[in-house]
Design an enzyme around this catalytic site. Structure first.
Site, PDB file in Angstrom:
ATOM      1  CB  SER A   7       5.658 -10.756   7.606  1.00  0.00           C
ATOM      2  OG  SER A   7       5.786 -11.795   6.639  1.00  0.00           O
ATOM      3  CG  HIS A  32       2.199 -12.177   9.926  1.00  0.00           C
ATOM      4  ND1 HIS A  32       0.871 -12.197  10.291  1.00  0.00           N
ATOM      5  CD2 HIS A  32       2.214 -12.276   8.572  1.00  0.00           C
ATOM      6  CE1 HIS A  32       0.122 -12.303   9.199  1.00  0.00           C
ATOM      7  NE2 HIS A  32       0.915 -12.365   8.140  1.00  0.00           N
ATOM      8  CG  ASP A  34       2.879 -14.168   5.584  1.00  0.00           C
ATOM      9  OD1 ASP A  34       1.675 -13.940   5.809  1.00  0.00           O
ATOM     10  OD2 ASP A  34       3.767 -13.305   5.695  1.00  0.00           O
ATOM     11  CG  MET A  36       2.015 -17.696   0.820  1.00  0.00           C
ATOM     12  SD  MET A  36       2.840 -16.478  -0.202  1.00  0.00           S
ATOM     13  CE  MET A  36       2.926 -15.092   0.927  1.00  0.00           C
ATOM     14  CG  HIS A  65      -1.874 -14.602   6.646  1.00  0.00           C
ATOM     15  ND1 HIS A  65      -1.358 -13.548   5.919  1.00  0.00           N
ATOM     16  CD2 HIS A  65      -3.075 -14.895   6.068  1.00  0.00           C
ATOM     17  CE1 HIS A  65      -2.202 -13.222   4.957  1.00  0.00           C
ATOM     18  NE2 HIS A  65      -3.243 -14.035   5.011  1.00  0.00           N
ATOM     19  CG  MET A  67      -2.378 -16.132   2.405  1.00  0.00           C
ATOM     20  SD  MET A  67      -0.915 -15.088   2.138  1.00  0.00           S
ATOM     21  CE  MET A  67       0.110 -15.607   3.501  1.00  0.00           C
ATOM     22  CG  MET A 136      -5.083  -9.794   3.027  1.00  0.00           C
ATOM     23  SD  MET A 136      -3.608 -10.193   3.969  1.00  0.00           S
ATOM     24  CE  MET A 136      -2.300  -9.848   2.788  1.00  0.00           C
ATOM     25  CG  ASP A 174      -0.262  -9.215   6.056  1.00  0.00           C
ATOM     26  OD1 ASP A 174       0.830  -8.721   5.709  1.00  0.00           O
ATOM     27  OD2 ASP A 174      -0.491 -10.439   6.036  1.00  0.00           O
TER      28      ASP A 174
HETATM   29  C1  DX5 Z   1       1.510 -11.185   1.794  1.00  0.00           C
HETATM   30  C2  DX5 Z   1       1.794 -11.579   3.233  1.00  0.00           C
HETATM   31  C3  DX5 Z   1       2.385 -10.498   4.060  1.00  0.00           C
HETATM   32  C4  DX5 Z   1       3.708  -9.994   3.602  1.00  0.00           C
HETATM   33  C5  DX5 Z   1       3.881  -8.610   4.084  1.00  0.00           C
HETATM   34  O1  DX5 Z   1       0.771 -12.179   1.196  1.00  0.00           O
HETATM   35  O2  DX5 Z   1       0.588 -11.996   3.857  1.00  0.00           O
HETATM   36  O3  DX5 Z   1       2.443 -10.884   5.431  1.00  0.00           O
HETATM   37  O4  DX5 Z   1       4.789 -10.769   4.021  1.00  0.00           O
HETATM   38  O5  DX5 Z   1       5.075  -8.111   3.573  1.00  0.00           O
HETATM   39  P1  DX5 Z   1       5.359  -6.561   3.427  1.00  0.00           P
HETATM   40  O6  DX5 Z   1       5.298  -5.992   4.814  1.00  0.00           O
HETATM   41  O7  DX5 Z   1       6.723  -6.543   2.843  1.00  0.00           O
HETATM   42  O8  DX5 Z   1       4.296  -5.995   2.531  1.00  0.00           O
HETATM   43 ZN    ZN Z   2       0.507 -12.288   6.069  1.00  0.00          ZN
END
Ligand code: DX5
Ligand code: ZN
Length: 221
Positions: A7, A32, A34, A36, A65, A67, A136, A174
């Site tokens: 990620s 990956h 992310d 947000m 991903h 969110m 998750m 994840d």
């Molecule tokens: C959290 C993200 C993850 C996050 C994982 O909302 O979706 O992808 O970056 O990070 P680690 O591996 O540090 O838990």
């Molecule tokens: Zn993620």
């Protein structure tokens, strides 16, 4: 086949292209990404422009991903920006079936994401539309959180459902995945492993990914 999906949330954003290139050279199977929105989750990250910027460095598929809520308007934008897989949280979409169809119509693989407390009934009528299920193992919003143990039982249940469906659906996990727990996470049924802080927080990306694969082999089902 096990896949490691670093990620980039934990990468150095000032050197993102180089980080993507280095982590792929270190053995990453997916990148990956992310997204947000400070609405569905209490944090704000990056959008399609940044996905497009890393695309030339990403010689493996970009695993987006989402969110965000609402979801649909971002799907064509991420498809155009080079996403290979797009996943979203069912409770963030008003029409889950429509959103899944939209992802595939835009030429991407489609995934559904389940928070630790999101029930699995969202899978009931959509298995044939899925390429990936993402469980998750932290509450979404931040990297560097601890793995929530209840994800293990949930993984076993979803592994069974995928096997019974006879479909080729990836089972991704994840949150809080590290060298010291990835073996038992794989043994519970995951085949695709997101890891942010564990990889980017280590000085040695290749060594960490190698240790993760060794643990997965050691604990193989
Ligand atoms: C959290 C993200 C993850 C996050 C994982 O909302 O979706 O992808 O970056 O990070 P680690 O591996 O540090 O838990
Ligand atoms: Zn993620």
């Amino acid at each position: 086949m096990n896949r490691i999906a670093p990620s980039i949330l934990s990468a150095d954003f000032a050197r993102l292209g180089e980080e993507v290139k280095n982590v792929i050279a270190a053995g990453a199977d997916l990148i990956h990404f992310d997204v947000m929105d400070n609405h569905y989750v209490p944090n704000l990250t990056v959008g399609p422009v940044v996905c497009e910027a890393i695309k030339p460095y990403a010689t493996v598929p970009i695993d987006v991903h989402l969110m965000v809520s609402p979801v649909d308007s971002l799907i064509p934008a991420f498809a155009k920006a080079g996403a290979g897989i797009i996943s979203f949280h069912p409770e963030a979409s008003a029409h889950v079936d429509r959103t899944l169809a939209l992802i595939r119509d835009n030429g991407c693989k489609a995934g559904l994401v389940f928070n630790p407390a999101t029930p699995l009934h969202y899978l009931d009528h959509v298995m044939e539309r899925l390429d990936l299920i993402l469980l998750m193992s932290v509450n979404p919003g931040f990297g560097g959180q601890s793995f929530i143990e209840s994800a293990i039982e949930k993984l076993k249940i979803v592994r069974r459902r995928i096997d019974e469906s006879g479909r080729d659906i990836l089972l991704e996990v994840d949150g809080g995945v590290k060298v010291d727990n990835i073996g038992r996470i794989g043994a519970a049924g995951a085949d695709t492993f997101v890891a942010g802080s564990a990889i980017f927080g280590s000085g040695d990306y290749a060594g960490t990914i190698r240790s993760m694969r060794a643990e997965l082999d050691r604990c193989a089902r």
